[in-house]
Enzyme design. Structure first.
Site, PDB file in Angstrom:
ATOM      1  NE  ARG A  78      12.802   0.296   2.311  1.00 55.64           N
ATOM      2  CZ  ARG A  78      11.505   0.386   2.428  1.00 55.64           C
ATOM      3  NH1 ARG A  78      10.933  -1.044   2.887  1.00 55.64           N
ATOM      4  NH2 ARG A  78      10.515   1.216   1.800  1.00 55.64           N
ATOM      5  CD  GLN A 104       3.189  -0.627   7.716  1.00 59.15           C
ATOM      6  OE1 GLN A 104       3.602  -1.063   8.375  1.00 59.15           O
ATOM      7  NE2 GLN A 104       4.068  -0.006   6.706  1.00 59.15           N
ATOM      8  CG  ASP A 146       1.396 -12.159   4.168  1.00 59.13           C
ATOM      9  OD1 ASP A 146       0.291 -11.928   4.604  1.00 59.13           O
ATOM     10  OD2 ASP A 146       2.960 -11.209   4.470  1.00 59.13           O
ATOM     11  CG  HIS A 155       0.570  -1.392   1.834  1.00 61.20           C
ATOM     12  ND1 HIS A 155       1.511  -1.387   2.605  1.00 61.20           N
ATOM     13  CD2 HIS A 155      -0.001  -0.232   1.583  1.00 61.20           C
ATOM     14  CE1 HIS A 155       2.017  -0.670   3.408  1.00 61.20           C
ATOM     15  NE2 HIS A 155       1.266   0.538   2.475  1.00 61.20           N
TER      16      HIS A 155
END
Length: 242
Positions: A31, A97, A100, A115
Protein backbone atom coordinates in the site's frame (compact mmCIF):
# COMPACT_ATOMS: atom_id res chain seq x y z
CA UNK A 1 7.96 -0.60 34.20
CA UNK A 2 9.49 -0.43 30.75
CA UNK A 3 9.03 -2.60 27.66
CA UNK A 4 12.43 -4.14 28.42
CA UNK A 5 11.32 -5.11 31.91
CA UNK A 6 8.09 -6.61 30.56
CA UNK A 7 10.26 -8.68 28.21
CA UNK A 8 12.55 -9.72 31.03
CA UNK A 9 9.67 -10.85 33.27
CA UNK A 10 7.31 -12.35 30.69
CA UNK A 11 6.95 -16.12 30.69
CA UNK A 12 5.23 -16.26 27.30
CA UNK A 13 6.05 -13.48 24.84
CA UNK A 14 4.29 -13.61 21.49
CA UNK A 15 5.37 -11.40 18.57
CA UNK A 16 3.18 -10.45 15.59
CA UNK A 17 5.04 -8.98 12.61
CA UNK A 18 3.58 -7.19 9.60
CA UNK A 19 4.76 -5.47 6.44
CA UNK A 20 6.71 -2.79 8.33
CA UNK A 21 9.10 -5.48 9.50
CA UNK A 22 9.92 -6.34 5.90
CA UNK A 23 10.03 -2.85 4.40
CA UNK A 24 13.11 -2.18 6.55
CA UNK A 25 14.76 -4.88 4.45
CA UNK A 26 13.79 -3.02 1.28
CA UNK A 27 10.86 -5.27 0.45
CA UNK A 28 7.90 -3.26 -0.89
CA UNK A 29 4.54 -3.63 0.83
CA UNK A 30 1.20 -3.44 -0.98
CA UNK A 31 0.00 0.00 0.00
CA UNK A 32 2.85 2.53 0.28
CA UNK A 33 2.01 5.35 -2.18
CA UNK A 34 5.26 5.47 -4.16
CA UNK A 35 7.08 2.24 -3.35
CA UNK A 36 4.24 -0.23 -2.69
CA UNK A 37 3.18 -2.93 -5.12
CA UNK A 38 0.00 -0.99 -5.87
CA UNK A 39 2.16 1.60 -7.64
CA UNK A 40 3.06 -0.98 -10.32
CA UNK A 41 0.43 -3.73 -10.07
CA UNK A 42 -3.11 -4.22 -8.84
CA UNK A 43 -2.73 -7.05 -6.31
CA UNK A 44 -6.49 -7.22 -5.72
CA UNK A 45 -6.81 -8.40 -9.34
CA UNK A 46 -3.58 -10.37 -9.73
CA UNK A 47 -3.18 -12.09 -6.36
CA UNK A 48 -6.32 -14.15 -6.93
CA UNK A 49 -7.29 -17.68 -7.95
CA UNK A 50 -9.18 -16.16 -10.89
CA UNK A 51 -5.95 -14.60 -12.18
CA UNK A 52 -4.07 -17.88 -11.61
CA UNK A 53 -6.32 -19.59 -14.14
CA UNK A 54 -7.63 -16.84 -16.40
CA UNK A 55 -4.93 -14.15 -16.38
CA UNK A 56 -2.02 -16.55 -16.15
CA UNK A 57 0.61 -14.40 -17.84
CA UNK A 58 -0.08 -11.39 -15.61
CA UNK A 59 -0.27 -13.61 -12.51
CA UNK A 60 3.12 -15.14 -13.27
CA UNK A 61 4.69 -11.76 -14.04
CA UNK A 62 3.45 -10.38 -10.71
CA UNK A 63 4.81 -13.25 -8.65
CA UNK A 64 8.06 -13.52 -10.57
CA UNK A 65 8.58 -9.84 -9.74
CA UNK A 66 7.84 -10.47 -6.05
CA UNK A 67 10.12 -13.52 -5.85
CA UNK A 68 12.93 -11.71 -7.68
CA UNK A 69 12.56 -8.68 -5.39
CA UNK A 70 12.68 -10.95 -2.33
CA UNK A 71 15.93 -12.50 -3.55
CA UNK A 72 17.49 -9.03 -3.74
CA UNK A 73 16.61 -8.15 -0.13
CA UNK A 74 18.33 -9.10 3.11
CA UNK A 75 17.02 -9.60 6.60
CA UNK A 76 17.93 -6.91 9.14
CA UNK A 77 19.03 -6.71 12.77
CA UNK A 78 15.45 -6.89 14.00
CA UNK A 79 15.00 -10.34 12.48
CA UNK A 80 18.28 -11.51 14.00
CA UNK A 81 17.44 -10.14 17.44
CA UNK A 82 14.05 -11.84 17.51
CA UNK A 83 15.72 -15.14 16.62
CA UNK A 84 18.28 -14.54 19.37
CA UNK A 85 15.53 -13.74 21.86
CA UNK A 86 13.86 -17.02 20.96
CA UNK A 87 17.11 -18.91 21.56
CA UNK A 88 17.43 -17.15 24.93
CA UNK A 89 13.89 -18.15 25.88
CA UNK A 90 12.53 -14.61 25.73
CA UNK A 91 10.18 -15.16 22.76
CA UNK A 92 7.97 -18.23 22.67
CA UNK A 93 6.02 -17.70 19.43
CA UNK A 94 6.41 -15.65 16.26
CA UNK A 95 3.26 -14.94 14.26
CA UNK A 96 3.80 -13.22 10.93
CA UNK A 97 1.60 -11.72 8.25
CA UNK A 98 4.66 -11.61 5.99
CA UNK A 99 5.50 -14.16 3.31
CA UNK A 100 9.23 -13.48 2.94
CA UNK A 101 10.61 -16.18 5.24
CA UNK A 102 13.08 -13.76 6.84
CA UNK A 103 12.29 -14.94 10.38
CA UNK A 104 13.24 -18.51 9.53
CA UNK A 105 16.31 -17.31 7.62
CA UNK A 106 17.41 -15.42 10.74
CA UNK A 107 17.05 -18.57 12.83
CA UNK A 108 13.58 -18.29 14.38
CA UNK A 109 12.07 -21.76 14.67
CA UNK A 110 8.62 -21.27 16.19
CA UNK A 111 7.09 -19.21 13.37
CA UNK A 112 3.41 -19.24 12.42
CA UNK A 113 2.91 -17.95 8.86
CA UNK A 114 -0.65 -16.67 8.52
CA UNK A 115 -0.37 -15.86 4.81
CA UNK A 116 1.98 -18.59 3.58
CA UNK A 117 5.42 -18.16 2.05
CA UNK A 118 7.00 -16.86 -1.14
CA UNK A 119 9.96 -19.17 -0.54
CA UNK A 120 8.14 -22.10 -2.15
CA UNK A 121 5.68 -22.81 -4.93
CA UNK A 122 3.31 -25.74 -4.95
CA UNK A 123 1.05 -27.62 -7.32
CA UNK A 124 -2.58 -26.54 -7.16
CA UNK A 125 -3.55 -30.13 -7.97
CA UNK A 126 -1.28 -32.50 -6.00
CA UNK A 127 0.26 -30.05 -3.49
CA UNK A 128 3.90 -30.97 -4.18
CA UNK A 129 6.26 -28.13 -3.18
CA UNK A 130 9.37 -26.80 -4.89
CA UNK A 131 11.72 -23.85 -4.19
CA UNK A 132 10.30 -20.63 -5.62
CA UNK A 133 13.40 -20.12 -7.77
CA UNK A 134 11.95 -22.63 -10.26
CA UNK A 135 9.23 -20.08 -10.98
CA UNK A 136 11.86 -17.63 -12.17
CA UNK A 137 13.16 -20.29 -14.57
CA UNK A 138 9.72 -20.53 -16.12
CA UNK A 139 8.73 -23.84 -14.51
CA UNK A 140 5.01 -23.21 -14.23
CA UNK A 141 3.57 -26.73 -14.29
CA UNK A 142 3.98 -29.76 -12.04
CA UNK A 143 5.01 -33.21 -13.26
CA UNK A 144 1.42 -34.31 -12.61
CA UNK A 145 0.17 -31.67 -15.04
CA UNK A 146 -1.18 -29.34 -12.36
CA UNK A 147 -0.55 -25.61 -12.20
CA UNK A 148 2.33 -24.35 -10.04
CA UNK A 149 1.65 -21.32 -7.86
CA UNK A 150 3.40 -19.50 -5.01
CA UNK A 151 2.60 -20.94 -1.57
CA UNK A 152 0.90 -17.76 -0.40
CA UNK A 153 -2.71 -17.10 0.49
CA UNK A 154 -4.42 -15.43 -2.45
CA UNK A 155 -7.25 -12.92 -2.09
CA UNK A 156 -10.46 -14.82 -1.47
CA UNK A 157 -8.74 -17.92 -0.08
CA UNK A 158 -9.08 -18.89 3.59
CA UNK A 159 -6.07 -18.62 5.85
CA UNK A 160 -4.45 -21.93 6.81
CA UNK A 161 -6.66 -23.42 9.52
CA UNK A 162 -3.75 -24.88 11.47
CA UNK A 163 -1.91 -21.54 11.51
CA UNK A 164 -5.00 -19.68 12.74
CA UNK A 165 -5.60 -22.22 15.50
CA UNK A 166 -1.98 -22.01 16.64
CA UNK A 167 -1.98 -18.20 16.56
CA UNK A 168 -5.22 -18.01 18.57
CA UNK A 169 -3.85 -20.35 21.20
CA UNK A 170 -0.55 -18.46 21.43
CA UNK A 171 -2.42 -15.17 21.90
CA UNK A 172 -4.56 -16.64 24.68
CA UNK A 173 -1.48 -17.84 26.56
CA UNK A 174 0.63 -14.69 26.13
CA UNK A 175 1.90 -12.58 29.02
CA UNK A 176 3.34 -10.04 26.57
CA UNK A 177 2.13 -9.43 23.01
CA UNK A 178 4.43 -7.37 20.75
CA UNK A 179 3.15 -6.00 17.45
CA UNK A 180 5.99 -5.05 15.10
CA UNK A 181 5.31 -3.26 11.82
CA UNK A 182 1.63 -4.07 11.43
CA UNK A 183 -1.09 -1.52 10.70
CA UNK A 184 -3.53 -3.92 12.41
CA UNK A 185 -6.07 -3.40 9.65
CA UNK A 186 -6.31 -7.01 8.44
CA UNK A 187 -8.49 -9.57 10.16
CA UNK A 188 -8.07 -11.96 11.88
CA UNK A 189 -4.50 -10.89 12.73
CA UNK A 190 -5.73 -7.61 14.22
CA UNK A 191 -7.85 -9.57 16.72
CA UNK A 192 -4.91 -11.50 18.17
CA UNK A 193 -3.54 -8.70 20.40
CA UNK A 194 -7.07 -8.09 21.69
CA UNK A 195 -7.37 -11.75 22.66
CA UNK A 196 -4.04 -11.47 24.49
CA UNK A 197 -5.07 -8.23 26.19
CA UNK A 198 -8.37 -9.72 27.40
CA UNK A 199 -6.40 -12.57 28.95
CA UNK A 200 -4.17 -10.19 30.92
CA UNK A 201 -1.19 -9.74 28.61
CA UNK A 202 0.73 -6.52 28.18
CA UNK A 203 0.22 -5.19 24.65
CA UNK A 204 2.94 -3.21 22.83
CA UNK A 205 2.82 -1.68 19.34
CA UNK A 206 5.96 -0.64 17.45
CA UNK A 207 4.85 0.68 14.06
CA UNK A 208 5.88 3.65 11.92
CA UNK A 209 2.30 4.96 11.60
CA UNK A 210 -0.48 5.08 14.22
CA UNK A 211 -2.94 2.17 14.31
CA UNK A 212 -6.58 1.94 15.33
CA UNK A 213 -5.59 -0.11 18.38
CA UNK A 214 -3.06 2.37 19.80
CA UNK A 215 -5.44 3.48 22.56
CA UNK A 216 -5.72 -0.09 23.82
CA UNK A 217 -1.98 -0.73 23.94
CA UNK A 218 0.09 -0.48 27.12
CA UNK A 219 2.96 1.10 25.16
CA UNK A 220 3.23 2.52 21.63
CA UNK A 221 6.29 3.58 19.62
CA UNK A 222 5.93 5.43 16.29
CA UNK A 223 8.29 6.91 13.71
CA UNK A 224 11.12 4.56 14.68
CA UNK A 225 12.75 1.71 12.76
CA UNK A 226 11.90 -1.60 14.33
CA UNK A 227 15.47 -2.87 14.12
CA UNK A 228 16.74 0.15 16.02
CA UNK A 229 14.09 -0.14 18.74
CA UNK A 230 14.75 -3.84 19.25
CA UNK A 231 18.48 -3.19 19.45
CA UNK A 232 17.89 -0.58 22.18
CA UNK A 233 15.65 -2.99 24.08
CA UNK A 234 18.29 -5.71 23.80
CA UNK A 235 20.93 -3.36 25.17
CA UNK A 236 18.63 -2.55 28.10
CA UNK A 237 18.07 -6.24 28.72
CA UNK A 238 21.72 -7.17 28.63
CA UNK A 239 22.42 -4.17 30.83
CA UNK A 240 20.05 -5.52 33.46
CA UNK A 241 17.11 -3.13 32.96
CA UNK A 242 14.35 -3.59 35.58
Amino acid sequence: MTIASWLAHSRRTVVLTGAGMSTESGLPDFRSPRTGLWARFNPSELATVEALYHRRESFVEFYQYRIRTLQQCQLHDGHRLLADWERRGMVQTMITQNVDGFHQQAGSRRVIELHGSLRTVHCQQCGQKQPSRVYLRGVLACECGGVLRPSVVLFGEPLPERAITQAWEAARQADLFLVLGSSLQVSPANQLPLVAKRNGAKFVIINWEPTELDDLADAVIHQRKIGEVLKELDEQLTGGAQ
